[in-house]
Design an enzyme around this catalytic site. Structure first.
Site, PDB file in Angstrom:
ATOM      1  N   LYS A 239       1.041  -1.159  -0.135  1.00 18.16           N
ATOM      2  CA  LYS A 239      -0.009   0.029  -0.049  1.00 18.16           C
ATOM      3  C   LYS A 239       0.764   1.379  -0.039  1.00 18.16           C
ATOM      4  O   LYS A 239       1.876   1.224   0.285  1.00 18.16           O
ATOM      5  CB  LYS A 239      -0.941  -0.076   1.389  1.00 18.16           C
TER       6      LYS A 239
HETATM    7  C1  LIG Z   1      -9.549  -3.007  -1.945  1.00 14.05           C
HETATM    8  C2  LIG Z   1      -9.235  -3.804  -0.821  1.00 14.05           C
HETATM    9  N1  LIG Z   1     -10.184  -4.054   0.335  1.00 14.05           N
HETATM   10  C3  LIG Z   1      -9.516  -4.604   1.411  1.00 14.05           C
HETATM   11  C4  LIG Z   1      -8.067  -5.124   1.745  1.00 14.05           C
HETATM   12  C5  LIG Z   1      -7.863  -5.653   2.977  1.00 14.05           C
HETATM   13  O1  LIG Z   1      -6.902  -5.052   3.428  1.00 14.05           O
HETATM   14  P1  LIG Z   1      -5.883  -6.029   4.451  1.00 14.05           P
HETATM   15  O2  LIG Z   1      -4.928  -7.013   3.703  1.00 14.05           O
HETATM   16  O3  LIG Z   1      -4.989  -4.923   5.183  1.00 14.05           O
HETATM   17  O4  LIG Z   1      -6.539  -6.799   5.337  1.00 14.05           O
HETATM   18  C6  LIG Z   1      -7.317  -4.892   0.571  1.00 14.05           C
HETATM   19  C7  LIG Z   1      -5.813  -4.989   0.786  1.00 14.05           C
HETATM   20  O5  LIG Z   1      -5.291  -5.558  -0.171  1.00 14.05           O
HETATM   21  C8  LIG Z   1      -7.835  -4.121  -0.628  1.00 14.05           C
HETATM   22  O6  LIG Z   1      -6.733  -3.763  -1.827  1.00 14.05           O
END
Ligand SMILES: Cc1ncc(COP(=O)(O)O)c(C=O)c1O
Length: 390
Positions: free
Chosen positions: A204
């Site tokens: 990110k």
């Molecule tokens: C669009 C989207 N939603 C939710 C997430 C979930 O985040 P995390 O991996 O921190 O749980 C991500 C992460 O890749 C994402 O790209």
């Protein structure tokens, strides 16, 4: 390597990592971690306050400032943040939650965690975000919420989606996990009032290792988030008293310290990513590819990944394989969620449900992208893509 390991090979570039032909590997993504990150993380380690110390609130304060939010609750991941937003919206068994099929699975899974059914509305082929008309058409008397995603950092149609939600009495949750720093109609995502979720996995814009955050304009929502992430403790309760069913979705102080150092250089990170994207736009201009949609007056993207769409008839997976053999990590971003095997098994979803998303899923690929990607690496990627397309 375990078959479940992230194939996107997110890691900092290392001189020793080489392809079979001896060329240096170019990772799909790499976090920007420097001495300042090390310093702040070490400070926390040496302080002995590894959780529930001062770094968490400081990180929240800086993040709220960065996105212009009145309240911010840090959590252990973006997925945790989305789940908590389902709890805020009172989602439960029998409810339907409308969301985008062209996203990471977490934006749909959060509804399933609470026993609800994800309903996939198709996307706009230009923005790759939810098409408001498709959302309107998907509303039933069981619909309780819309989870709108800012895919690849491009802001979704917030005003239109909010109008639909207001008209039908639905909660609006924004999955801004890929979009820290993006703006819609001039205002940063996270400052538009409804709950917005950010994520800080190492690919990110900023990273805390694992981590996430939820911003909201509502003090009550914020209070509930803070309780839910902390095992349902109430503001007034002692450590072993729990006023509601909660979770351990806290962000620890080591991660928060990393987040603070990352936020200190957020402007440089975002500028670097914009520059790399602009360079790709130049280098790829002559190729038979659809490049990411440029900004307009209402939508200012925060660059997350660089995703190109190949023409129909080109073997996308073959191209990804060939670039991989040249030491260039690429990935089929993104598969349509409704066609994941567990979604088909559980809900009976099949091809044809969301044709625009399915078409994008068949043709889009992410190419190496991060804030400090070297020009010569970008040139190598462009050259490899050119020959893969021939
Ligand atoms: C669009 C989207 N939603 C939710 C997430 C979930 O985040 P995390 O991996 O921190 O749980 C991500 C992460 O890749 C994402 O790209």
């Amino acid at each position: 390597m375990h078959r479940g390991v992230d194939p996107t090979a997110i890691r900092a570039p290392r001189a020793s990592a080489r392809s079979a032909e001896g060329q240096r590997r170019i990772p799909l993504s790499a976090p920007w971690v420097d001495e300042r990150d090390e310093e702040l993380v070490l400070d926390v380690l040496r302080s002995g306050r590894l959780s529930l110390g001062p770094a968490g609130p400081r990180f929240e304060e800086l993040l709220a400032q960065a996105v212009g939010a009145s309240h911010c609750a840090a959590v252990s991941s973006g997925t945790a943040g989305l789940h908590l937003c389902m709890r805020l919206a009172g989602i439960g068994p029998g409810d339907e939650v409308i969301t985008s099929p062209y996203s990471f699975v977490a934006s749909a899974n959060c509804a399933i965690y609470e026993g609800a059914t994800p309903v996939f509305a198709d996307i706009d082929p230009r923005t790759l975000n939810l098409d408001p008309e498709a959302v309107e058409a998907a509303v039933t008397e069981r619909t309780k919420a819309v989870v709108a995603v800012d895919i690849f950092g491009y802001p979704c149609e917030l005003d239109e989606l909010r109008a639909i939600c207001d008209r039908h009495g639905l909660a609006l949750v924004e999955d801004a996990c890929e979009a820290l720093g993006a703006r819609y109609k001039g205002r940063p995502l996270g400052s538009h009032g409804h709950p917005a979720v950010f994520a800080f996995y190492p690919n990110k814009q900023i990273t805390t290792g694992e981590g996430g955050a939820v911003t909201t304009a509502s003090a009550e929502e914020h209070e509930l988030l803070v309780s839910l992430r902390n095992q349902g403790r109430l503001e007034t309760s002692s450590w072993l008293q729990h006023g509601r069913l909660g979770y351990n979705y806290r962000l620890d102080d080591v991660s928060a310290a990393l987040g603070i150092a990352q936020l200190e250089k957020l402007d440089r990170i975002l500028a670097g990513r914009s520059q790399v994207a602009a360079r790709y736009a130049e280098l790829l201009a002559g190729l038979d590819l659809e490049l990411p949609l440029p900004d307009d007056a209402d939508h200012e993207r925060s660059w997350f990944v660089y995703v190109v769409k190949l023409p129909r008839g080109i073997d996308r997976d073959g191209a990804i394989r060939r670039l991989g053999e040249d030491g260039i990590a690429c990935a089929p971003y993104l598969p349509s969620i409704h066609l994941q095997s567990y979604m088909r098994d559980r809900f009976g979803f099949a091809e044809g449900l969301c044709p625009v998303s399915e078409d994008a899923s068949a043709r889009t690929m992410a190419i190496p992208f991060h804030a400090r990607l070297a020009r010569e690496d970008q040139e190598r990627v462009a050259e490899a893509l050119r020959s893969a397309l021939q």
